[in-house]
Design a protein around this motif. Sequence first.
Motif, short mmCIF file in Angstrom:
data_model
loop_
_atom_site.label_atom_id
_atom_site.label_comp_id
_atom_site.label_asym_id
_atom_site.label_seq_id
_atom_site.Cartn_x
_atom_site.Cartn_y
_atom_site.Cartn_z
N ALA A 71 -6.88 -44.68 -6.92
CA ALA A 71 -7.54 -46.02 -7.04
C ALA A 71 -6.36 -47.21 -6.93
N VAL A 72 -5.32 -46.99 -7.34
CA VAL A 72 -4.55 -48.37 -6.69
C VAL A 72 -3.06 -47.87 -6.13
N ARG A 73 -1.95 -48.36 -5.74
CA ARG A 73 -0.85 -47.94 -4.43
C ARG A 73 -0.08 -47.27 -5.57
N ASP A 74 1.21 -46.61 -4.93
CA ASP A 74 2.15 -46.17 -5.90
C ASP A 74 1.33 -44.96 -6.41
N GLU A 75 0.87 -43.79 -5.83
CA GLU A 75 -0.18 -42.93 -6.71
C GLU A 75 -0.09 -42.02 -6.24
N GLY A 76 0.67 -41.68 -4.92
CA GLY A 76 1.12 -40.47 -4.36
C GLY A 76 0.17 -39.84 -3.22
N LYS A 77 -0.86 -40.90 -3.38
CA LYS A 77 -1.56 -40.22 -1.79
C LYS A 77 -0.94 -39.90 -0.43
N THR A 78 0.28 -40.67 0.11
CA THR A 78 0.33 -40.12 1.02
C THR A 78 0.87 -39.01 1.36
N VAL A 79 1.93 -38.58 0.23
CA VAL A 79 2.98 -37.82 -0.15
C VAL A 79 2.03 -36.26 -0.44
N SER A 80 0.90 -36.60 -1.02
CA SER A 80 -0.91 -35.60 -1.42
C SER A 80 -0.78 -35.10 0.18
N ALA A 81 -1.42 -36.34 0.54
CA ALA A 81 -2.23 -35.69 2.60
C ALA A 81 -1.27 -35.25 3.03
N LEU A 82 0.19 -35.64 2.68
CA LEU A 82 1.06 -34.58 4.00
C LEU A 82 1.59 -33.30 3.26
N ASN A 83 0.71 -33.11 2.03
CA ASN A 83 1.64 -31.76 1.83
C ASN A 83 0.55 -30.75 1.87
N LEU A 84 -0.25 -31.52 2.23
CA LEU A 84 -1.48 -30.46 1.92
C LEU A 84 -2.20 -30.15 3.06
N ALA A 85 -1.94 -31.77 3.84
CA ALA A 85 -1.59 -31.15 5.49
C ALA A 85 -0.64 -30.03 6.28
N MET A 86 0.12 -30.19 5.64
CA MET A 86 1.37 -29.12 5.48
C MET A 86 0.57 -27.70 5.20
N ALA A 87 0.63 -27.68 3.92
CA ALA A 87 -0.20 -26.70 3.41
C ALA A 87 -1.27 -25.65 4.54
N MET A 88 -2.17 -27.00 4.69
CA MET A 88 -3.05 -26.33 5.86
C MET A 88 -2.71 -25.73 7.35
N ALA A 89 -1.57 -26.43 7.97
CA ALA A 89 -1.03 -25.75 8.95
C ALA A 89 -0.53 -24.75 8.74
N GLU A 90 0.22 -24.54 7.76
CA GLU A 90 0.52 -22.91 7.27
C GLU A 90 -0.41 -21.78 7.54
N LEU A 91 -1.20 -22.13 7.74
CA LEU A 91 -3.12 -21.08 7.72
C LEU A 91 -2.77 -20.28 9.62
N GLU A 92 -2.61 -19.38 9.20
CA GLU A 92 -2.85 -18.99 10.79
C GLU A 92 -4.13 -19.83 12.36
N ARG A 93 -3.99 -19.93 13.22
CA ARG A 93 -4.99 -20.46 14.21
C ARG A 93 -5.66 -21.53 13.39
N GLN A 94 -5.45 -22.77 12.47
CA GLN A 94 -5.44 -23.48 11.50
C GLN A 94 -5.29 -24.62 12.68
N GLN A 95 -5.76 -25.30 13.34
CA GLN A 95 -5.30 -26.79 14.23
C GLN A 95 -5.58 -28.14 13.22
N VAL A 96 -4.81 -28.47 12.35
CA VAL A 96 -4.61 -30.07 11.55
C VAL A 96 -4.32 -30.61 12.43
N VAL A 97 -4.85 -32.19 11.77
CA VAL A 97 -4.39 -33.22 12.04
C VAL A 97 -4.42 -34.25 10.91
#
Length: 257
Positions: A71-97
């Motif tokens: 909804a608003v700023r400072d709710e953790g969007k960027t941190v959540s997006a980064l953590n999720l992208a990193m978790a996705m990138a842990e999966l084998e053969r998954q190319q993530v951007v």
Amino acid sequence: MFRRHKPANDAGRMPDRPEDMVVIVDQAVSPYLVLFHDPSGYRAEQVRALRNRLVAMNPDGEPKTLVVTSAVRDEGKTVSALNLAMAMAELERQQVVLVDADMRRPGCERHLNLNPEPGLADVLLGRTTVDKVLRPAGYRQLMLLGPGTRVANPAEVLSSSRLDELLHRLKERFQYVIVDTPPVLPSTDAGVLAARVDGTLLVVRLERSLKKQTREALRTLQDMGANVLGSFVTELRGHDPDSDRRLAYEPRSDEEA
Ligand SMILES: Nc1ncnc2c1ncn2[C@@H]1O[C@H](COP(=O)(O)OP(=O)(O)O)[C@@H](O)[C@H]1O
Ligand SMILES: [Mg+2]
């Protein structure tokens, strides 16, 4: 991050003597990136649980684009997006951007301790091509498309027809395209982006996000045609490390056995 510097004669084995192993903790990267700093902790496991649910929702393994917003700023969007992208990138053969589409208050480069470089805005303005500005995020195979050169009119730049073209190109190369956006209520950017991707996650920061605002953001996203998949609750356990420890489920150490 824990980087192991193996001696030259070590062929992929753990070194025999502890003094052969040097561990570097990179404090410059945001401490909230739990996949990076505490990969076996409870919070990292929570992010992996969300990742697993998203992967299960996509049984055919088709390339998917996902917006992370709130909804608003400072709710953790960027941190959540980064953590999720990193978790996705842990999966084998998954190319993530990870795409930083918050051209107003971008945060991905800051949290990753990377210098700003040309990125999304430059691609959308036709100044460069995406292949020239994609760069490693510094975690596994995760790639980053930064926000790019500051523009005075982000809403206009994001409404470019080049956005659909870009998302299409990214899906040809990556299995998951995670898009970090500005908040929903102060501008139309997030709604515009959410309407163009396959799914949207709404970040809710426990004990800080206001229910009324989150509800309003959800309604706005749905009105704009977004496919809201669910919410990403952050700060579940506040700063209480003991409660984190009670919920953690780590292999028993030798002393405990
Ligand atoms: N899980 C968390 N627990 C506590 N504080 C957090 C957490 N995630 C983020 N923060 C704090 O909130 C700030 C904003 O986070 P950020 O992800 O950049 O928000 P947004 O992108 O929604 O504006 C961070 O710089 C950090 O200080
Ligand atoms: Mg942000």
